[in-house]
Design an enzyme around this catalytic site. Structure first.
Site, PDB file in Angstrom:
ATOM      1  N   GLU A   1      68.959  45.474  11.253  1.00 49.74           N
ATOM      2  CA  GLU A   1      67.566  45.017  11.165  1.00 49.74           C
ATOM      3  C   GLU A   1      67.120  44.900   9.704  1.00 49.74           C
ATOM      4  OE1 GLU A   1      66.046  44.113  13.852  1.00 49.74           O
ATOM      5  OE2 GLU A   1      66.771  45.333  15.536  1.00 49.74           O
TER       6      GLU A   1
ATOM      7  N   HIS B   1      61.761  51.802  12.691  1.00 45.71           N
ATOM      8  CA  HIS B   1      61.970  51.276  14.046  1.00 45.71           C
ATOM      9  C   HIS B   1      62.529  52.389  14.925  1.00 45.71           C
ATOM     10  CE1 HIS B   1      63.584  49.197  17.435  1.00 45.71           C
ATOM     11  NE2 HIS B   1      64.838  49.207  17.005  1.00 45.71           N
TER      12      HIS B   1
ATOM     13  N   HIS C   1      63.297  53.862  19.107  1.00 49.79           N
ATOM     14  CA  HIS C   1      63.457  53.552  20.536  1.00 49.79           C
ATOM     15  C   HIS C   1      62.649  54.596  21.323  1.00 49.79           C
ATOM     16  CE1 HIS C   1      67.495  51.164  19.982  1.00 49.79           C
ATOM     17  NE2 HIS C   1      66.490  50.670  19.289  1.00 49.79           N
TER      18      HIS C   1
ATOM     19  N   GLU D   1      42.238  59.231  20.385  1.00 52.71           N
ATOM     20  CA  GLU D   1      42.774  59.146  19.027  1.00 52.71           C
ATOM     21  C   GLU D   1      43.352  57.766  18.683  1.00 52.71           C
ATOM     22  OE1 GLU D   1      42.104  61.504  17.145  1.00 52.71           O
ATOM     23  OE2 GLU D   1      43.317  61.197  15.363  1.00 52.71           O
TER      24      GLU D   1
ATOM     25  N   HIS E   1      62.726  47.464  24.318  1.00 57.21           N
ATOM     26  CA  HIS E   1      63.567  47.813  23.174  1.00 57.21           C
ATOM     27  C   HIS E   1      62.984  48.994  22.382  1.00 57.21           C
ATOM     28  CE1 HIS E   1      65.820  46.246  19.308  1.00 57.21           C
ATOM     29  NE2 HIS E   1      65.805  47.559  19.392  1.00 57.21           N
TER      30      HIS E   1
HETATM   31  P1  13P Z   1      71.441  49.506  13.578  1.00 62.41           P
HETATM   32  O1  13P Z   1      72.380  50.634  13.912  1.00 62.41           O
HETATM   33  O2  13P Z   1      72.187  48.314  13.029  1.00 62.41           O
HETATM   34  O3  13P Z   1      70.335  49.963  12.659  1.00 62.41           O
HETATM   35  O4  13P Z   1      70.787  48.998  14.931  1.00 62.41           O
HETATM   36  C1  13P Z   1      70.076  49.870  15.753  1.00 62.41           C
HETATM   37  C2  13P Z   1      68.940  49.217  16.432  1.00 62.41           C
HETATM   38  O5  13P Z   1      68.107  49.908  16.970  1.00 62.41           O
HETATM   39  C3  13P Z   1      68.821  47.732  16.444  1.00 62.41           C
HETATM   40  O6  13P Z   1      67.598  47.325  16.954  1.00 62.41           O
HETATM   41 ZN    ZN Z   2      66.576  48.946  18.126  1.00 67.52          ZN
END
Ligand code: 13P
Ligand code: ZN
Length: 277
Positions: free
Chosen positions: A118, A142, A144, A172, A213
């Site tokens: 990313e 980023h 998950h 909040e 995602h």
């Molecule tokens: P990377 O391991 O390349 O950072 O990818 C993980 C990910 O969450 C891609 O969206």
């Molecule tokens: Zn990801």
């Protein structure tokens, strides 16, 4: 022997966020990625460690806003849970060239590790943040986050739907993200399309949900990046729990628009009017 990289403050904070976020269950396997745009003090502290490689790698999309910048970033495929034990394999520092058209490694990325898939999304997010001029331009993160992903299977991927759902679930929310949050339909991870669509929304919002995602945020520092995702994730979890307790139906007692306006007045916030009725 690897150099002791725990000393520089930015590396300590980078590691702390990864450890805290992994404890929350936001980073299964190599899921998620983190980056930090170094400032002058960081560069002074890290100078003894920086050894620029000679090879430059071209970017698909130039980022002139980042000309000459240094960015600390997790490696592609790396488990963020390991950053405290093995920083030079799990992350590294890149430098952008004088035009923001290519990058080279300066530290870390040991044994041919490469920046996150990313990378271009992170760089475009910094460029967007610098153009926005709101100061939320040091960390791009980023995660998950599981409740965010679960909720994304239930509500439409629109910034208004997401923002109102979260603002109205937990008081909040509007305090932490008065600009609201962005949301996108499912897109291929690491794709230029995802990078472009994310940055369009992040011009206004500090966080953007990626359906099925996870979520990406931009912030002034590590605490703020963790804080916004934590708040979105917590309110998504509360909303899911309340909905399940209500037989799957929308909960009946949510924060009203009048109450949202009262919070903004009390705390001097300027909310995104487009998301209030
Ligand atoms: P990377 O391991 O390349 O950072 O990818 C993980 C990910 O969450 C891609 O969206
Ligand atoms: Zn990801």
């Amino acid at each position: 022997m690897q150099p002791d990289v725990h000393e520089p403050d930015c590396l300590r904070r980078f590691t702390r966020l990864c450890v805290d976020a992994c404890a929350r269950g936001w980073h299964e396997a190599n899921g998620g990625n983190l980056s930090y745009r170094l400032d002058e003090d960081d560069l002074v502290a890290l100078a003894p460690l920086l050894e620029p490689e000679s090879q430059w790698h071209g970017l698909k999309r130039a980022v002139p806003e980042l000309a000459g910048a240094h960015v600390l970033m997790s490696a592609s495929g790396a488990y963020l849970s390991n950053v405290a034990y093995d920083p030079s394999h799990i992350c590294g520092i890149i430098q952008l060239d004088a035009c923001g058209e290519s990058w080279r490694a300066c530290w870390g990325f040991a044994d041919d590790a490469r920046p996150s898939s990313e990378l271009e999304t992170h760089l475009a997010a910094y460029a967007t943040a610098l153009r926005a001029g709101d100061g939320a331009d040091r960390v791009v993160y980023h995660a998950h986050a599981p409740h965010v992903i679960a909720l994304s299977t239930l509500i439409e991927p629109s910034p208004r739907a997401w923002t109102r759902t979260l603002w109205r679930t937990m008081t909040e929310g509007i305090v932490v993200f008065p600009q609201g949050i962005g949301a996108l339909p499912w897109m291929v991870p690491g794709s230029p399309e995802l990078a472009e669509a994310t940055c369009e929304l992040m011009a206004v919002h500090r966080a953007c949900v990626w359906t099925q995602h996870g979520i990406m945020a931009r912030a002034a520092g590590f605490d703020e990046a963790f804080g916004i995702i934590d708040t979105v994730e917590k309110s998504a979890g509360i909303h899911l729990g309340a909905r399940a307790a209500n037989g799957g139906a929308e909960p009946r007692h949510l924060v009203s628009d009048e109450q949202l306006r009262a919070i903004c007045e009390r705390y001097g916030l300027t909310p995104n009017e487009g998301f209030l009725d």
